[in-house]
Scaffold this active site. Structure first.
Site, short mmCIF file in Angstrom:
data_model
loop_
_atom_site.label_atom_id
_atom_site.label_comp_id
_atom_site.label_asym_id
_atom_site.label_seq_id
_atom_site.Cartn_x
_atom_site.Cartn_y
_atom_site.Cartn_z
N TYR A 1 4.91 -23.90 27.96
CA TYR A 1 4.96 -25.25 28.63
C TYR A 1 4.51 -25.01 30.28
CZ TYR A 1 7.00 -29.30 31.11
OH TYR A 1 7.34 -30.32 31.91
N ILE B 1 10.05 -41.14 32.83
CA ILE B 1 9.78 -41.31 34.23
C ILE B 1 8.39 -42.25 34.41
CG2 ILE B 1 8.97 -39.97 36.35
CD1 ILE B 1 10.34 -37.36 34.79
N GLY C 1 14.98 -17.73 26.55
CA GLY C 1 14.22 -18.38 27.58
C GLY C 1 14.70 -19.60 28.54
N LEU D 1 2.75 -43.08 22.47
CA LEU D 1 4.04 -43.28 21.98
C LEU D 1 4.74 -42.16 21.10
CD1 LEU D 1 3.46 -47.12 21.09
CD2 LEU D 1 4.22 -46.20 23.25
N ASP E 1 -4.18 -41.39 22.26
CA ASP E 1 -3.75 -39.87 22.40
C ASP E 1 -4.82 -39.50 23.68
OD1 ASP E 1 -3.83 -36.95 22.34
OD2 ASP E 1 -2.58 -37.33 20.32
N1 LIG Z 1 11.93 -34.91 32.75
C1 LIG Z 1 11.85 -33.98 33.67
O1 LIG Z 1 13.02 -33.40 33.99
C2 LIG Z 1 10.72 -33.39 34.17
C3 LIG Z 1 10.55 -32.11 34.81
C4 LIG Z 1 9.40 -31.77 35.33
C5 LIG Z 1 8.07 -32.41 34.82
N2 LIG Z 1 8.14 -33.34 33.93
C6 LIG Z 1 6.98 -34.03 33.41
O2 LIG Z 1 6.96 -35.28 33.76
C7 LIG Z 1 6.33 -36.01 32.82
C8 LIG Z 1 6.84 -37.07 31.97
O3 LIG Z 1 8.06 -36.51 31.36
P1 LIG Z 1 9.08 -37.43 31.02
O4 LIG Z 1 10.62 -36.72 31.30
O5 LIG Z 1 9.22 -38.74 31.41
O6 LIG Z 1 9.05 -37.43 29.22
P2 LIG Z 1 8.64 -38.45 28.18
O7 LIG Z 1 8.45 -37.85 26.82
O8 LIG Z 1 9.75 -39.46 28.36
O9 LIG Z 1 7.14 -39.19 28.81
C9 LIG Z 1 6.18 -38.53 28.27
C10 LIG Z 1 5.12 -39.53 27.82
O10 LIG Z 1 3.96 -39.08 27.36
C11 LIG Z 1 3.70 -39.74 25.98
N3 LIG Z 1 2.69 -38.62 25.42
C12 LIG Z 1 2.99 -37.14 24.91
N4 LIG Z 1 1.92 -36.75 24.25
C13 LIG Z 1 0.80 -37.57 24.49
C14 LIG Z 1 -0.40 -37.62 24.03
N5 LIG Z 1 -1.06 -36.52 23.46
N6 LIG Z 1 -1.30 -38.79 24.36
C15 LIG Z 1 -0.67 -39.90 25.05
N7 LIG Z 1 0.46 -39.82 25.54
C16 LIG Z 1 1.27 -38.95 25.11
C17 LIG Z 1 4.77 -39.83 25.38
O11 LIG Z 1 4.79 -40.75 24.38
C18 LIG Z 1 5.78 -40.27 26.38
O12 LIG Z 1 5.57 -41.67 26.70
C19 LIG Z 1 5.78 -34.90 31.85
O13 LIG Z 1 4.48 -34.35 32.45
C20 LIG Z 1 6.65 -33.79 31.99
O14 LIG Z 1 6.12 -32.56 31.76
C21 LIG Z 1 9.55 -33.82 33.51
#
Ligand SMILES: NC(=O)c1ccc[n+]([C@@H]2O[C@H](COP(=O)([O-])OP(=O)(O)OC[C@H]3O[C@@H](n4cnc5c(N)ncnc54)[C@H](O)[C@@H]3O)[C@@H](O)[C@H]2O)c1
Length: 313
Positions: free
Chosen positions: A141, A12, A271, A33, A51
């Site tokens: 979570y 996203i 869950g 990453l 991080d």
């Molecule tokens: N995909 C969904 O349906 C959904 C729904 C509700 C909320 N979200 C939230 O949206 C956000 C993005 O999710 P996504 O689906 O794009 O997932 P994603 O895993 O593609 O994106 C998360 C990004 O965060 C980075 N990341 C993770 N831990 C890290 C750290 N410790 N330090 C720095 N970078 C870190 C990862 O490398 C990744 O690029 C998240 O906060 C997720 O909880 C997603």
């Protein structure tokens, strides 16, 4: 505006970064990453591979001086959060506190925080669920996402940092990874494209599977653009208010692929929430946001992408 976007190499976040850049904003991506990819980051953005828990983050804030922080980085897997709750809290709570402390020290004006409307309400009795419903998180979570929302209120109260919380439903689209909340979309498409038969998990009394609210990533991106200037110190559900069972999702994907293959059936995993659907009228009233894509159009775009690029492992 200069926007520091955490998680900007992920599914996203990378789309949000592109939209901000297209609007002429400067974007700095902070991402370790761990589940994201450097090639997802638009070359117009600057990428720091770090991080969010790292103490050196402070130096990035000192040199970049962002106006706004958009926080997408997270440990995103509900099963991992249950297996390793300390890790989830470490990334999703301690990591976020590290970000907030940098915001405080370097006078960031506003934080856009990504929460989960698909998780924090638990098995909600109000359906579709509004933002007024008292969250009752059932996973680690979800607890930690909720905790982040509360930190924002405290930092607003003590230090005057504005915030907007976007509580996403289940987001799907190009670049999606299989482990997130709407991972089932990527899993079904990938398996069917490979000629494999996916499994639809369901509780025995609800054979069509879990009910979810699937929102297309381009719609979610528009909410992030609006949140730059609107909706201060408030939270918004970002979904479609349309319920789709896992079987309906499966059939919709099969239909688009021209397939007629019955899925395997499996017992719901412990869950798995039975149903979740968000009332998004507040986002419409306050942000002027509503979704444009229906499931058919969103799946069409997603399938085109996966046919061409495949799923990232
Ligand atoms: N995909 C969904 O349906 C959904 C729904 C509700 C909320 N979200 C939230 O949206 C956000 C993005 O999710 P996504 O689906 O794009 O997932 P994603 O895993 O593609 O994106 C998360 C990004 O965060 C980075 N990341 C993770 N831990 C890290 C750290 N410790 N330090 C720095 N970078 C870190 C990862 O490398 C990744 O690029 C998240 O906060 C997720 O909880 C997603």
């Amino acid at each position: 505006m200069k926007i520091l976007l955490t998680g900007g190499a992920g599914f996203i976040g990378s789309h949000v970064a592109q939209a901000y850049l297209d609007q002429g904003h400067e974007v700095v991506v902070v991402d370790d990453l761990s589940t994201g990819y450097a090639h997802n980051v638009d070359p117009r953005a600057k990428l720091y591979k770090i991080d969010v828990r790292d103490a050196q983050l402070s130096e990035i804030f000192a040199s970049e001086q962002p106006d706004i922080v958009n926080h997408h980085a997270a440990q995103i897997s509900i099963p991992i959060s249950l297996k390793d709750p300390c890790h989830d809290a470490d990334v999703n709570v301690m990591g976020f506190i590290n970000i907030l402390e940098c915001c405080r020290k370097y006078q960031v004006r506003k934080v856009i925080y990504i929460s989960s409307g698909g998780a924090i309400y638990g098995e909600a009795e109000e359906y579709p669920t509004t933002e007024n419903y008292r969250p009752a998180p059932l996973s680690v979570y979800a607890i930690n996402k909720m905790c982040g929302e509360q930190y924002l209120q405290a930092y607003r109260h003590h230090y005057g940092i504005d915030y907007t919380v976007l509580r996403y439903a289940n987001v799907y689209g190009p670049r999606q990874v299989p482990y997130g909340e709407a991972g089932v979309v990527a899993i079904f498409i990938e398996k069917l494209l490979q000629g494999l038969i996916p499994t639809v998990y369901a509780y025995s009394d609800e054979p069509e599977g879990m009910i979810r609210d699937y929102v297309y990533v381009a719609d979610v991106v528009r909410a992030n653009v609006l949140a730059l200037t609107e909706g201060n110190n408030d939270c918004f559900n970002i979904g479609t208010c349309v319920e789709t069972t896992t079987l309906q999702l499966y059939n919709a994907i099969c239909w688009q692929l021209g397939l007629d293959v019955p899925p395997h059936r499996g017992e719901a995993r412990p869950g798995d929430l039975r149903r979740s659907m968000l009332d998004c009228s507040k986002a419409f009233k306050v942000l002027g946001w509503s979704p444009i894509y229906n499931l058919v159009d969103g799946l069409k775009q997603t399938i085109i992408y996966f046919k061409e690029k495949g799923i990232e492992k």
